[in-house]
Design an enzyme around this catalytic site. Structure first.
Site, PDB file in Angstrom:
ATOM      1  N   HIS A  43       0.859  -1.184   0.000  1.00  0.00           N
ATOM      2  CA  HIS A  43       0.000   0.000   0.000  1.00  0.00           C
ATOM      3  C   HIS A  43       0.898   1.237   0.000  1.00  0.00           C
ATOM      4  O   HIS A  43       1.155   1.841   1.043  1.00  0.00           O
ATOM      5  CB  HIS A  43      -0.912  -0.008   1.233  1.00  0.00           C
ATOM      6  CG  HIS A  43      -1.966   1.053   1.220  1.00  0.00           C
ATOM      7  ND1 HIS A  43      -3.199   0.878   1.794  1.00  0.00           N
ATOM      8  CD2 HIS A  43      -1.977   2.309   0.719  1.00  0.00           C
ATOM      9  CE1 HIS A  43      -3.924   1.970   1.646  1.00  0.00           C
ATOM     10  NE2 HIS A  43      -3.186   2.863   1.003  1.00  0.00           N
ATOM     11  N   GLU A  70      -2.629  -1.661  -3.148  1.00  0.00           N
ATOM     12  CA  GLU A  70      -3.709  -0.884  -2.566  1.00  0.00           C
ATOM     13  C   GLU A  70      -3.357   0.601  -2.608  1.00  0.00           C
ATOM     14  O   GLU A  70      -2.182   0.965  -2.534  1.00  0.00           O
ATOM     15  CB  GLU A  70      -3.926  -1.268  -1.097  1.00  0.00           C
ATOM     16  CG  GLU A  70      -4.310  -2.698  -0.859  1.00  0.00           C
ATOM     17  CD  GLU A  70      -4.516  -2.987   0.622  1.00  0.00           C
ATOM     18  OE1 GLU A  70      -5.128  -4.030   0.933  1.00  0.00           O
ATOM     19  OE2 GLU A  70      -4.059  -2.182   1.458  1.00  0.00           O
ATOM     20  N   HIS A 191      -7.876  -5.605   7.454  1.00  0.00           N
ATOM     21  CA  HIS A 191      -7.641  -4.556   8.443  1.00  0.00           C
ATOM     22  C   HIS A 191      -7.912  -5.090   9.852  1.00  0.00           C
ATOM     23  O   HIS A 191      -9.040  -5.363  10.223  1.00  0.00           O
ATOM     24  CB  HIS A 191      -8.478  -3.293   8.213  1.00  0.00           C
ATOM     25  CG  HIS A 191      -7.842  -2.072   8.825  1.00  0.00           C
ATOM     26  ND1 HIS A 191      -6.971  -1.258   8.127  1.00  0.00           N
ATOM     27  CD2 HIS A 191      -7.913  -1.554  10.055  1.00  0.00           C
ATOM     28  CE1 HIS A 191      -6.552  -0.284   8.904  1.00  0.00           C
ATOM     29  NE2 HIS A 191      -7.103  -0.439  10.088  1.00  0.00           N
TER      30      HIS A 191
END
Length: 238
Positions: A43, A70, A191
């Site tokens: 990410h 991401e 997450h």
């Protein structure tokens, strides 16, 4: 079996804290895949405080499993993804100064923007996924964007699970997953998933294709070792 994609952002944070190239992300990625992980997630953020844009280019050359990038689809990020062409791009609406991702898309409000971005990625052969809260209406909105998958944002599950209220923690996620499947969307999640809660989550989310786990997995590996922890996740995801 639900696939495990290991987010290596925290390894990049550790590397960047001292400069140099320790830990070496390329070698760590090869090891993670050899230990059984079925994907690698990164990410990159605009300030490159952990994963750098060059890391994405370098990792593309060595990742042999699924490569998932991401990020918030700002122009610089879009250009990177189109250059690297990962297996999957996951769109996350995080602000530039966000410490970590903290919300899913409002897929109704941002429908037109998402439709345009997703169309661009899919025209280039890149599977798309969008980060959403466990809200049936947001899932319905996601289906209107043309995305291939959603990624359920699981922080609220993890928080409530930790209080002992297990059944309540997963209820909205089950409903969202059922709706996504009805609408033909693939289902990912991520997450704050951890060794403590992943088995329960997996058992209650129908048609869960993939989980992306980084922070907890790396922290757990400090105590138990990376190879052991990856295999513990794989066992829980069977």
């Amino acid at each position: 079996m639900t696939k495990l994609s290991v987010n290596i952002n925290k390894l990049a944070t550790l590397r960047n804290s001292r400069g140099g190239n320790v830990p070496n992300l390329i070698e760590a990625t090869k090891d993670i895949e050899s230990f059984g992980a079925q994907g690698i997630t990164i990410h990159p953020r605009p300030d490159e405080r952990h994963i750098r844009y060059q890391d994405a280019r370098d990792l593309k050359k060595v990742v042999t499993t699924e490569f998932n990038i991401e990020g918030n689809p700002v122009p610089k990020f879009i250009d990177l993804v189109l250059e690297v062409k990962p297996t999957q791009v996951t769109l996350v609406p995080d602000a530039e100064d966000a410490i970590t991702s903290n919300a899913g898309w409002d897929t109704i409000k941002h429908k037109d923007f998402l439709v345009d971005v997703i169309k661009t990625f899919k025209e280039n052969g890149i599977r798309t996924s969008i980060f959403v809260d466990p809200d049936v209406e947001m899932v319905k909105g996601a289906a209107e964007t043309g995305t291939d998958r959603i990624e359920l944002y699981t922080e609220s599950f993890a928080d409530e699970f930790a209080t002992g209220n297990k059944e309540a923690s997963v209820k909205l996620f089950t409903e969202a997953a059922e709706m996504a499947h009805q609408l033909g969307l693939g289902i990912n999640a991520g997450h704050d998933l951890s060794l403590d809660n992943i088995k329960f989550f997996k058992e209650h989310i129908p048609n869960l294709l993939e989980v992306s786990i980084g922070h907890a997995l790396i922290c757990e590996s400090l105590y138990m070792g990376l190879e052991n922890v990856i295999n513990m996740y794989l066992h829980r995801l069977k």
